[in-house]
Design an enzyme around this catalytic site. Structure first.
Site, PDB file in Angstrom:
ATOM      1  CE  LYS A   1     -12.265  62.297 -25.754  1.00  0.00           C
ATOM      2  NZ  LYS A   1     -11.823  63.293 -26.733  1.00  0.00           N
TER       3      LYS A   1
ATOM      4  CG  ASP B   1     -11.903  52.659 -27.546  1.00  0.00           C
ATOM      5  OD1 ASP B   1     -10.802  52.755 -28.094  1.00  0.00           O
ATOM      6  OD2 ASP B   1     -12.892  52.109 -28.082  1.00  0.00           O
TER       7      ASP B   1
ATOM      8  CB  THR C   1     -15.827  51.643 -40.909  1.00  0.00           C
ATOM      9  OG1 THR C   1     -15.527  52.980 -40.502  1.00  0.00           O
ATOM     10  CG2 THR C   1     -16.247  51.662 -42.376  1.00  0.00           C
TER      11      THR C   1
ATOM     12  N   PRO D   1     -20.380  50.031 -35.486  1.00  0.00           N
ATOM     13  CG  PRO D   1     -22.172  50.740 -36.784  1.00  0.00           C
ATOM     14  CD  PRO D   1     -21.183  49.629 -36.646  1.00  0.00           C
TER      15      PRO D   1
ATOM     16  N   GLY E   1     -16.283  50.509 -34.734  1.00  0.00           N
ATOM     17  CA  GLY E   1     -16.200  50.429 -36.195  1.00  0.00           C
ATOM     18  C   GLY E   1     -15.210  49.374 -36.635  1.00  0.00           C
ATOM     19  CG  ASP E   2     -12.021  48.046 -40.013  1.00  0.00           C
ATOM     20  OD1 ASP E   2     -12.368  46.896 -40.318  1.00  0.00           O
ATOM     21  OD2 ASP E   2     -10.840  48.452 -40.082  1.00  0.00           O
TER      22      ASP E   2
ATOM     23  CG  MET F   1     -12.607  61.663 -35.252  1.00  0.00           C
ATOM     24  SD  MET F   1     -10.903  61.126 -35.037  1.00  0.00           S
ATOM     25  CE  MET F   1     -10.532  60.529 -36.684  1.00  0.00           C
TER      26      MET F   1
ATOM     27  N   PRO G   1      11.029   0.322   9.255  1.00  0.00           N
ATOM     28  CG  PRO G   1      10.406  -0.582  11.316  1.00  0.00           C
ATOM     29  CD  PRO G   1       9.859   0.153  10.139  1.00  0.00           C
TER      30      PRO G   1
ATOM     31  CB  VAL H   1      -0.945   0.005   1.232  1.00  0.00           C
ATOM     32  CG1 VAL H   1      -1.712   1.315   1.299  1.00  0.00           C
ATOM     33  CG2 VAL H   1      -1.888  -1.185   1.176  1.00  0.00           C
TER      34      VAL H   1
ATOM     35  CB  ILE I   1     -11.631  53.072 -40.428  1.00  0.00           C
ATOM     36  CG1 ILE I   1     -11.738  52.112 -41.621  1.00  0.00           C
ATOM     37  CG2 ILE I   1     -12.137  54.476 -40.832  1.00  0.00           C
ATOM     38  CD1 ILE I   1     -11.106  52.611 -42.909  1.00  0.00           C
TER      39      ILE I   1
HETATM   40  N1  SAH Z   1     -12.668  53.026 -36.193  1.00  0.00           N
HETATM   41  C1  SAH Z   1     -13.879  53.787 -36.114  1.00  0.00           C
HETATM   42  C2  SAH Z   1     -13.643  55.278 -36.184  1.00  0.00           C
HETATM   43  C3  SAH Z   1     -12.826  55.826 -35.058  1.00  0.00           C
HETATM   44  S1  SAH Z   1     -12.593  57.568 -35.125  1.00  0.00           S
HETATM   45  C4  SAH Z   1     -14.813  53.326 -37.225  1.00  0.00           C
HETATM   46  O1  SAH Z   1     -14.387  52.584 -38.121  1.00  0.00           O
HETATM   47  O2  SAH Z   1     -15.991  53.662 -37.165  1.00  0.00           O
HETATM   48  C5  SAH Z   1     -13.964  58.149 -34.188  1.00  0.00           C
HETATM   49  C6  SAH Z   1     -14.953  58.839 -35.072  1.00  0.00           C
HETATM   50  O3  SAH Z   1     -15.727  57.876 -35.734  1.00  0.00           O
HETATM   51  C7  SAH Z   1     -15.953  59.700 -34.359  1.00  0.00           C
HETATM   52  O4  SAH Z   1     -15.433  60.981 -34.089  1.00  0.00           O
HETATM   53  C8  SAH Z   1     -17.052  59.768 -35.372  1.00  0.00           C
HETATM   54  O5  SAH Z   1     -16.740  60.647 -36.414  1.00  0.00           O
HETATM   55  C9  SAH Z   1     -17.022  58.396 -35.937  1.00  0.00           C
HETATM   56  N2  SAH Z   1     -17.983  57.501 -35.280  1.00  0.00           N
HETATM   57  C10 SAH Z   1     -17.712  56.382 -34.623  1.00  0.00           C
HETATM   58  N3  SAH Z   1     -18.848  55.772 -34.219  1.00  0.00           N
HETATM   59  C11 SAH Z   1     -19.855  56.550 -34.645  1.00  0.00           C
HETATM   60  C12 SAH Z   1     -21.261  56.462 -34.569  1.00  0.00           C
HETATM   61  N4  SAH Z   1     -21.872  55.442 -33.956  1.00  0.00           N
HETATM   62  N5  SAH Z   1     -21.990  57.426 -35.148  1.00  0.00           N
HETATM   63  C13 SAH Z   1     -21.398  58.436 -35.774  1.00  0.00           C
HETATM   64  N6  SAH Z   1     -20.072  58.572 -35.864  1.00  0.00           N
HETATM   65  C14 SAH Z   1     -19.313  57.632 -35.326  1.00  0.00           C
END
Ligand code: SAH
Length: 409
Positions: free
Chosen positions: A216, A194, A277, A171, A248-249, A326, A42, A22, A252
């Site tokens: 932000k 973000d 995007t 978006p 978005g993408d 933007m 032992p 065992v 971009i």
């Molecule tokens: N990569 C993101 C863009 C990032 S830059 C894309 O492909 O959509 C951030 C900018 O994207 C914002 O200032 C605005 O101009 C635009 N944006 C992102 N989401 C948005 C939304 N839901 N409606 C309108 N503008 C948007």
């Protein structure tokens, strides 16, 4: 009810009192697990004697003493004398050392599980009641057979080694992420997000997933890009699957390229999942096709940060569709540039705020009144600006009307 644990005994001292059949079995499982095994007895049976002669275990030829329990993590009382085993268990208990009493499974604190191993998975079975090792082994064998027959899904949910995946979330609406993006999101240990994009997806993450918000907000500054890069690399270096969820993408205006660079420079595997995007989804949902046969054959996507550059001016001049991200603050500069480049005052302009979210709003105007209209309606970011004939209110309606009726069949 007891607690079923897995103990890492690598390099830790374990005492085995006794060296018969065992004891030999326990010595072998302890050695397999990497323990530093001291056998005190032992006399020894053939197996333990052989292991000792090979130097695999230390064997001291004497009866066990209380002091043997002083510096061990675990003890196995496996002599052929139940009273001695009881005495060893008592010494162990005094020192708060876990002890398995081989001659009386109910009398002491620890029990050994019947184990089967399947790659990196171990199945352990213990009984809480009176010892019945054969029954426990039978249950273990039944489970092992199921696993070995492929009747249990053993796919890894987590890959080995850390990695970073940049996922475009689309978006804003949670159902505009790609199927691949959603699957990889459900594999994430850490999600770095973000402010923009489909942040609603975060609510559905499992509780153990770490969410790091680098965006932000009204009372804090965004985390600088080099710190975001460091977070990605650091978590992946810990072996975690990190999803960088981006609006978005990722490529971009998303600074995705910098994040890919940082990962490559650190030797971290990185993957990119494209997203829809906002630059294209925003106009599309507003019924504005960025290109339209006979109306616009090119589309320029630009950033409003630095104002209209030469390419943006060329688009305004030529009648190509110009899409500005933007761009809320820079709207007057783009209007001025368009007029300078000879665009007509009636050129359609559209502004799409918070596309695909509950705050979505679409504003239509002409080049010569868009500043007034925008000021009155109080445009707020995030917003997409669209300049060009495709932004005409009735474009799709009139295009449909202009389409000749299909010939009678
Ligand atoms: N990569 C993101 C863009 C990032 S830059 C894309 O492909 O959509 C951030 C900018 O994207 C914002 O200032 C605005 O101009 C635009 N944006 C992102 N989401 C948005 C939304 N839901 N409606 C309108 N503008 C948007």
């Amino acid at each position: 009810m007891s607690l079923l644990l897995s103990l890492d005994v690598v390099g830790r001292r374990a005492l085995v009192a006794g060296a018969g059949t065992v004891a030999a079995r326990r010595v072998r499982s302890l050695l397999d697990a990497g323990a530093d095994v001291l056998v005190v007895a032992p006399e020894a049976g053939e197996d333990v004697a052989r292991l000792a002669s090979h130097g695999d275990v230390r064997w001291e030829r004497r009866p066990a003493a209380a002091s043997d329990l002083d510096d061990v993590w675990l003890a196995i009382a496996a002599t052929d004398d139940a009273d001695i085993n009881m005495q060893i268990a008592a010494w162990a208990a005094e020192r708060r050392v876990w002890c398995v009493n081989a001659s009386d499974g109910l009398a002491t604190a620890a029990r050994v599980a019947a184990v089967s191993r399947h790659g990196d998975l171990s199945v352990g079975v213990v009984s809480e009641g009176a010892p019945d090792p054969a029954r426990v082994a039978r249950v273990r064998d039944g489970l092992a057979a199921l696993l070995d027959a492929g009747q249990v899904d053993l796919r890894r949910v987590r890959r080995r080694g850390g990695r970073v995946i940049l996922v475009g979330s689309g978006p804003g609406a949670v159902d505009l992420i790609t199927v691949r993006g959603a699957r990889l999101l459900s594999e994430a240990d850490v999600v770095v997000t973000d402010r923009l994009g489909a942040t609603g997806l975060l609510a559905a993450l499992a509780e153990h997933v770490e969410v790091i918000n680098v965006g932000k907000s009204p009372d804090n500054h965004p985390v600088p890009q080099h710190e975001i890069n460091a977070i990605l690399v650091d978590r992946a270096a810990q072996g975690l699957t990190v999803v960088r969820l981006k609006g978005g993408d990722p490529f971009i205006f998303g600074r995705g390229g910098e994040e890919v660079h940082a990962c490559l420079a650190a030797g971290v595997p990185v993957e990119v999942v494209p997203g829809i995007t906002s630059a294209l989804a925003g106009p599309s949902l507003a019924g504005i096709p960025p290109t339209q046969r006979g109306i616009a054959t090119s589309v320029v996507i630009t950033s409003g940060h630095a104002g209209p550059d030469e390419t943006a001016r060329a688009a305004l001049r030529s009648g190509a569709t110009l899409i500005v991200l933007m761009g809320v603050t820079a709207l007057p500069q783009f209007v001025e540039a368009a007029l300078e480049e000879g665009a007509a005052g009636e050129t359609p302009v559209a502004i799409i705020e918070s596309a695909t979210t509950p705050r979505e709003r679409i504003t239509r105007a002409r080049l010569d009144d868009v500043l007034d209209v925008a000021a009155k309606s109080g445009i707020v970011p995030p917003a997409i600006l669209v300049f060009g004939q495709v932004a005409a209110v009735d474009l799709l309606a009139s295009a449909l009307a202009a389409t000749p009726a299909p010939p009678p069949s």
